[in-house]
Design a protein around this motif. Sequence first.
Motif, PDB file in Angstrom:
ATOM      1  N   ARG A  13       3.932 -10.045  10.126  1.00 15.97           N
ATOM      2  CA  ARG A  13       2.962 -10.003  11.232  1.00 15.97           C
ATOM      3  C   ARG A  13       3.624  -9.384  12.446  1.00 15.97           C
ATOM      4  NH1 ARG A  13       1.305 -14.793  10.943  1.00 15.97           N
ATOM      5  NH2 ARG A  13      -0.832 -14.545  10.214  1.00 15.97           N
ATOM      6  N   GLY A  14       2.854  -8.574  13.188  1.00 15.42           N
ATOM      7  CA  GLY A  14       3.372  -7.935  14.383  1.00 15.42           C
ATOM      8  C   GLY A  14       2.412  -8.068  15.544  1.00 15.42           C
ATOM      9  N   SER A  15       2.659  -7.289  16.612  1.00 16.05           N
ATOM     10  CA  SER A  15       1.847  -7.377  17.825  1.00 16.05           C
ATOM     11  C   SER A  15       0.415  -6.937  17.581  1.00 16.05           C
ATOM     12  CB  SER A  15       2.478  -6.509  18.921  1.00 16.05           C
ATOM     13  OG  SER A  15       3.793  -6.913  19.185  1.00 16.05           O
ATOM     14  N   PHE A  16       0.219  -5.889  16.798  1.00 15.43           N
ATOM     15  CA  PHE A  16      -1.099  -5.317  16.602  1.00 15.43           C
ATOM     16  C   PHE A  16      -1.547  -5.331  15.149  1.00 15.43           C
ATOM     17  CE2 PHE A  16       1.089  -2.958  19.994  1.00 15.43           C
ATOM     18  CZ  PHE A  16       0.381  -3.448  21.073  1.00 15.43           C
ATOM     19  N   GLY A  17      -0.668  -5.704  14.235  1.00 14.90           N
ATOM     20  CA  GLY A  17      -1.035  -5.606  12.834  1.00 14.90           C
ATOM     21  C   GLY A  17      -0.373  -6.650  11.964  1.00 14.90           C
ATOM     22  N   GLU A  18      -0.835  -6.697  10.720  1.00 15.23           N
ATOM     23  CA  GLU A  18      -0.287  -7.595   9.727  1.00 15.23           C
ATOM     24  C   GLU A  18       0.057  -6.793   8.481  1.00 15.23           C
ATOM     25  OE1 GLU A  18      -2.684 -11.719  10.725  1.00 15.23           O
ATOM     26  OE2 GLU A  18      -3.650 -10.203   9.466  1.00 15.23           O
ATOM     27  N   VAL A  19       1.066  -7.245   7.751  1.00 10.91           N
ATOM     28  CA  VAL A  19       1.488  -6.565   6.533  1.00 10.91           C
ATOM     29  C   VAL A  19       1.184  -7.460   5.340  1.00 10.91           C
ATOM     30  CG1 VAL A  19       3.399  -5.504   5.287  1.00 10.91           C
ATOM     31  CG2 VAL A  19       3.307  -5.359   7.785  1.00 10.91           C
ATOM     32  N   VAL A  26       2.241  -2.374  -3.627  1.00 11.28           N
ATOM     33  CA  VAL A  26       2.486  -1.652  -2.387  1.00 11.28           C
ATOM     34  C   VAL A  26       2.504  -2.637  -1.229  1.00 11.28           C
ATOM     35  CG1 VAL A  26       1.383   0.472  -3.223  1.00 11.28           C
ATOM     36  CG2 VAL A  26       0.013  -1.241  -2.029  1.00 11.28           C
ATOM     37  N   ALA A  27       2.908  -2.154  -0.073  1.00 15.84           N
ATOM     38  CA  ALA A  27       2.794  -2.905   1.175  1.00 15.84           C
ATOM     39  C   ALA A  27       1.682  -2.261   2.000  1.00 15.84           C
ATOM     40  CB  ALA A  27       4.102  -2.892   1.943  1.00 15.84           C
ATOM     41  N   ILE A  28       0.790  -3.075   2.539  1.00 19.61           N
ATOM     42  CA  ILE A  28      -0.342  -2.566   3.316  1.00 19.61           C
ATOM     43  C   ILE A  28      -0.245  -3.096   4.736  1.00 19.61           C
ATOM     44  CG2 ILE A  28      -2.853  -2.480   3.532  1.00 19.61           C
ATOM     45  CD1 ILE A  28      -2.995  -2.981   0.499  1.00 19.61           C
ATOM     46  N   LYS A  29      -0.001  -2.192   5.684  1.00 19.12           N
ATOM     47  CA  LYS A  29       0.027  -2.581   7.102  1.00 19.12           C
ATOM     48  C   LYS A  29      -1.347  -2.321   7.697  1.00 19.12           C
ATOM     49  CE  LYS A  29       2.334  -0.191  10.274  1.00 19.12           C
ATOM     50  NZ  LYS A  29       3.450   0.298  11.106  1.00 19.12           N
ATOM     51  N   THR A  30      -1.996  -3.377   8.156  1.00 19.51           N
ATOM     52  CA  THR A  30      -3.333  -3.274   8.732  1.00 19.51           C
ATOM     53  C   THR A  30      -3.249  -3.416  10.243  1.00 19.51           C
ATOM     54  OG1 THR A  30      -4.379  -4.176   6.743  1.00 19.51           O
ATOM     55  CG2 THR A  30      -5.641  -4.281   8.790  1.00 19.51           C
ATOM     56  N   LYS A  57     -10.312  -0.735  12.001  1.00 20.08           N
ATOM     57  CA  LYS A  57      -8.971  -0.989  11.483  1.00 20.08           C
ATOM     58  C   LYS A  57      -8.399   0.264  10.837  1.00 20.08           C
ATOM     59  CE  LYS A  57      -9.606  -5.936  10.618  1.00 20.08           C
ATOM     60  NZ  LYS A  57      -9.580  -7.014   9.595  1.00 20.08           N
ATOM     61  N   VAL A  58      -7.081   0.332  10.833  1.00 18.13           N
ATOM     62  CA  VAL A  58      -6.377   1.395  10.125  1.00 18.13           C
ATOM     63  C   VAL A  58      -5.411   0.731   9.156  1.00 18.13           C
ATOM     64  CG1 VAL A  58      -4.870   3.400  10.316  1.00 18.13           C
ATOM     65  CG2 VAL A  58      -6.546   2.937  12.097  1.00 18.13           C
ATOM     66  N   HIS A  59      -5.427   1.184   7.902  1.00 15.39           N
ATOM     67  CA  HIS A  59      -4.562   0.611   6.877  1.00 15.39           C
ATOM     68  C   HIS A  59      -3.534   1.651   6.442  1.00 15.39           C
ATOM     69  CE1 HIS A  59      -7.492  -2.662   6.475  1.00 15.39           C
ATOM     70  NE2 HIS A  59      -8.426  -1.729   6.425  1.00 15.39           N
TER      71      HIS A  59
END
Length: 338
Positions: free
Chosen positions: A156-162, A174-178, A220-222
């Motif tokens: 988890r980050g400031s603007f997104g989650e993985v 895969v890893a998906i950063k949303t 959202k952007v993935h």
Amino acid sequence: MVGRRRLRIRRPPSRISEGSSRKSGEVESRTGGGAERSSGWRRQGAHVFPREARKNGWVYIKYRGTLGRRLRYAEIARGCLSWKKTPRRRTLERLVLDSCQVAEGDDQELLLTTAGKTIILRLQNKSLRDEWIRCIQRASSDVMDHYFIRGKLIGRGSFGEVFLGTSIDTGEVVAIKTVDRRKISSAKELEFVRREIDIARLLYHRCIVRIHDVFDESDKVHFVMEYLGGGDLFDAIAEENHFSEKIAVDIIRDILEAVAYIHEKNIVHRDLKPENILCCSKTWPYNVKIADFGTARRSQECEVSSDRSMMSTFVGTPYYMAPEILAGREDSFPVDMW
């Protein structure tokens, strides 16, 4: 025999985002960032998961408001639905599926609405109808859930989650950063990920984490990325406490190969640190890869831009910053070697 004392290694503070002040810099997490709209973006030269939906078979077709239905050989390919009398005959009609609407009809039917027309397709059974509905949805949209199954949260980050993800087509993990656009408050934050996408298009190296695909939805952007299950190098250092000379040489060699490669591309990372170096495995060989190009710059940008401070902004993580960045001087390739 006295045992070796185990050191306690603490993770340093996160990096300071570009444009922040030295005293109160805005902190950006490893999994944070924003994104500009970049629909249809693809990396050149890198592996890209299959995005094209394909389906074919015999279906009954009729237009709503007309009598009777015809048995036709239908095919979904290249974002279009077409049908013929037989597989070897010429195409009778072709419909572009971009932004079409599809819904379940009665029993074995599906309703397809596009360009002001509604077409009724009747399949052999309900299960087959559901398969055609999913295929049409994938062919007509840029929705990530039509291509990947999103699993558990892994960061988890400031603007997104993985999230951990799985390709529906290949089963590859895969890893998906949303990134949630609603959490992005400034154009500068949008610039970070836009730049990371642009730079990632230029990079394809075994020691750099690959971005496979980008899905740009309304809010959202993935980012679909290569998944590395070994964690970051900081965790590996904390776990092992020290590396043998051979392991250290292997790690440094991979890092230097990646740095030499990006420098050949006139790119300066500007935030190299153990947290931005990911491991393929939790044990040796680690096969490390550089990640997170959010603060990176193409060195020639400072020459073509009217902003002369472009390569002299205060960015990075304080504990790892090169002296020229701390001094506010213009930075270039040497900062990555520091």
